[in-house]
Design a protein around this motif. Structure first.
Motif, PDB file in Angstrom:
ATOM      1  N   ASN A 152       1.017  -1.351  -0.077  1.00  0.00           N
ATOM      2  CA  ASN A 152       0.039  -0.050  -0.002  1.00  0.00           C
ATOM      3  C   ASN A 152       0.845   1.169  -0.051  1.00  0.00           C
ATOM      4  O   ASN A 152       1.391   1.619   1.172  1.00  0.00           O
ATOM      5  CB  ASN A 152      -0.999   0.046   1.275  1.00  0.00           C
ATOM      6  N   ALA A 154       2.239   4.854   0.293  1.00  0.00           N
ATOM      7  CA  ALA A 154       1.561   5.951   0.980  1.00  0.00           C
ATOM      8  C   ALA A 154       1.906   7.198   0.484  1.00  0.00           C
ATOM      9  O   ALA A 154       1.328   7.909   0.752  1.00  0.00           O
ATOM     10  CB  ALA A 154       2.496   5.955   2.374  1.00  0.00           C
ATOM     11  N   HIS A 318      -5.559  -2.913   6.379  1.00  0.00           N
ATOM     12  CA  HIS A 318      -4.850  -1.491   6.155  1.00  0.00           C
ATOM     13  C   HIS A 318      -3.820  -1.253   6.849  1.00  0.00           C
ATOM     14  O   HIS A 318      -2.654  -0.796   6.315  1.00  0.00           O
ATOM     15  CB  HIS A 318      -6.052  -0.522   6.203  1.00  0.00           C
ATOM     16  N   ALA A 322      -0.265  -1.352   5.056  1.00  0.00           N
ATOM     17  CA  ALA A 322       0.607  -0.003   5.233  1.00  0.00           C
ATOM     18  C   ALA A 322       2.060   0.109   5.876  1.00  0.00           C
ATOM     19  O   ALA A 322       3.028   0.495   5.538  1.00  0.00           O
ATOM     20  CB  ALA A 322      -0.255   1.152   5.957  1.00  0.00           C
ATOM     21  N   ASP A 356      -2.328   6.065   7.602  1.00  0.00           N
ATOM     22  CA  ASP A 356      -1.234   6.435   6.309  1.00  0.00           C
ATOM     23  C   ASP A 356      -0.280   7.348   7.058  1.00  0.00           C
ATOM     24  O   ASP A 356       0.928   7.189   6.432  1.00  0.00           O
ATOM     25  CB  ASP A 356      -1.914   7.140   5.377  1.00  0.00           C
TER      26      ASP A 356
END
Length: 553
Positions: A152, A154, A318, A322, A356
């Protein structure tokens, strides 16, 4: 608009005006209509012979079939297109029906294969070979995506505030709003900071236009001239209400006036021929809901705080994805301790934004675990940058003061002198600063709203903070060390949106505000407000002005 450079030396000379990140390179290409030129920083792609790269309307690289003896006769990299001037000639000999991403790969990919796709008149043997090769490539691509889906990134691009906004629950929110638009012409989307209000709105209007022939999407700031865009066949997303970073109480009368204009314009149109989507922060919507009701804009609102039904498992995934994409080599890093329970300590912004920010910068995690306050964690982090990375701190705080930095502009010496040596930077610092991409993104003018100083189709690019929350935290840091300089020289919108008196109790955006004492407020009033009669009239009801005037009685 100037044509694209047609040789290597001109291309390299022009590219120096663009501050591209490590994985990106300067590109100058035609748009998908072939009549206009666009410039920007995007990832490199390899193209097959007989194809030219173009920018689609969202700024992504696509390819188009070229029909000319001068067309590319071998594979090449997208930023070497100057070797084939025919690809850069406006209204050139392209086959408009043959458009797609290079080799069918999305813009985030970096595929290095070679295309041999030709017309349908090939011999049967070759066609069968191509089918076999195509099947093999499909397997390779599937494996590739299966691997990359576990990561993922960022970083933020022109069309994405946060990577998680492509997640399933976001797609469901978009579908919900599109369905609402089938029975109404006006929808309000609201959510707290970090829940993806802006991105939801932009994806809604695109999705609606893609599934309904004849409709054209447009994204506007509420201060833009809205009336020309409210026409038949338009679906418009409007955000920025009351302020970009935080609500400015003095904007109320302006909002009422604009909503009245919108209401009159919509009444003049046949029902169902024009659609409006309004994006708001939940606290703004709750405080000023009656204004939007009076304007007839509250027909079927959507609360993203509840509409996006995140499960614990989804958030956990998530977080893990991340952290994996920003893997840490330090054995004692607190990233290994971070879990969803820690996020419950700070509720001012959405959980996905917290993920994030923290996963993208592991230096923040230990301080956050101690304080539980992400805003103060980031403010402290920016304070530390002043000593640890002077160049990075200078670039970030210059963006705070200006609100944005246009690529190619010279540094304002007056600002540098005002903030002493702490903003001792040059234009090249924005190109040289390695970690700038952790906090900022570089957007084309077409992807920014409310830039009054130049037209939407300008070639300009701007550095802005990745998220308004990061800007707010950086503003706090600069204000803490230079309150008087910020009040006098920082862009006035930020001051009016983020600064409040110490005794402010209205609760209106206070959770993101810095507090100014009477001395600082008096300085602001005497050195900024009283020097501008027009400004004084516009903001006479702002808490800062009310306090300043009241202290004189």
């Amino acid at each position: 608009m100037m044509d694209c450079p047609k040789n290597e030396s001109m291309w390299k000379k022009e590219s120096k005006d663009y501050y591209c990140r490590k994985k990106e390179a300067y590109h100058c290409l035609l748009d998908d209509g072939g009549g206009s030129v666009k410039r920007g920083c995007v990832e490199l792609h390899r193209l097959g012979k007989g194809h030219c790269p173009i920018f689609n309307r969202y700024g992504s690289i696509h390819w188009i079939k070229c029909n000319s003896p001068e067309c590319p006769n071998t594979t090449y990299i997208s930023n070497e297109v100057y070797r084939y001037p025919v690809c850069l000639q406006r209204n050139s000999t392209f086959t408009s029906s043959t458009i797609g991403t290079p080799y069918g790969i999305s813009k985030s990919s970096n595929f290095t294969g070679e295309s041999t796709m030709e017309h349908a008149g090939l011999k049967v043997g070759l066609l069968l070979s191509m089918i076999i090769i195509g099947f093999f490539i499909a397997i390779v691509i599937a494996v590739y995506y299966r691997k990359t889906s576990k990561r993922n990134d960022a970083s933020v691009n022109d069309d994405e505030e946060m990577q998680q906004l492509t997640r399933q629950e976001h797609n469901e929110a978009v579908k919900t709003v599109v369905k609402k638009l089938e029975r109404t012409d006006k929808v309000i989307i609201h959510g707290k900071l970090g829940t993806g209000v802006s991105n939801t709105g932009k994806n809604v209007i695109r999705s609606f236009a893609n599934s309904n022939a004849g409709w054209k999407p447009e994204h506007l700031h509420y201060r833009d001239n809205l009336e020309p865009s409210l026409t038949d066949g338009k679906i418009v997303f409007i955000d920025g209400w009351f302020g970009i970073w935080n609500p400015n109480p003095s904007e109320k009368n302006k909002v009422i006036r604009i909503l009245r204009i919108m209401k009159e314009k919509m009444l003049s149109l046949k029902r169902g021929t024009c659609k409006i989507v309004i994006g708001l922060r939940t606290d703004v919507y709750e405080r000023y809901q009656q204004i939007f009701i009076d304007a007839g804009m509250v027909e079927d609102p959507l609360d993203l705080n509840s509409a996006r039904k995140d499960t614990h498992q989804e958030k956990e995934k998530h977080l893990n994805d991340a952290l994996l994409s920003n893997s840490c080599k330090r054995s004692k890093c607190d990233c290994k301790k971070l879990n969803l329970e820690d996020f419950k300590k700070y509720t001012a912004i959405g959980d996905h934004l917290k993920i994030d920010i923290l996963a993208g910068n592991h230096e923040l995690i230990s301080k956050f675990l101690i304080s539980g306050d992400l805003l103060q964690t980031l403010v402290s982090h920016f304070d530390d940058l002043k000593m640890k990375n002077k160049q990075l701190y200078g670039c970030l705080m210059y963006i705070v003061v200006k609100g944005k930095f246009r690529v190619g502009d010279t540094i304002d010496q007056g600002i540098q002198n005002t903030f002493e040596l702490e903003l001792d930077i040059t234009e090249d610092c924005f190109r040289q600063c390695e970690n700038l991409g952790t906090y900022t993104k570089c957007l084309s003018r077409s992807n920014l709203v409310n830039v009054e100083e130049e037209p939407r189709d300008s070639d300009s690019h701007y550095f802005v903070f990745k998220h308004v929350f990061l800007y707010i935290c950086a503003f706090h840091s600069l204000f803490r060390s230079h309150p008087f300089q910020v009040m006098e020289h920082c862009n006035i919108d930020a001051v009016l949106q983020i600064v409040r008196p110490f005794n402010s109790t209205d609760g209106y955006g206070d959770k993101f505000c810095v507090k100014a004492d009477e001395k600082t407020i008096k300085f602001f009033y005497e050195n900024v407000v009283e020097c501008n009669n027009e400004l004084e009239e516009l903001i006479n009801d702002h808490p800062l002005v009310v306090i300043a005037v009241g202290s004189r009685v």
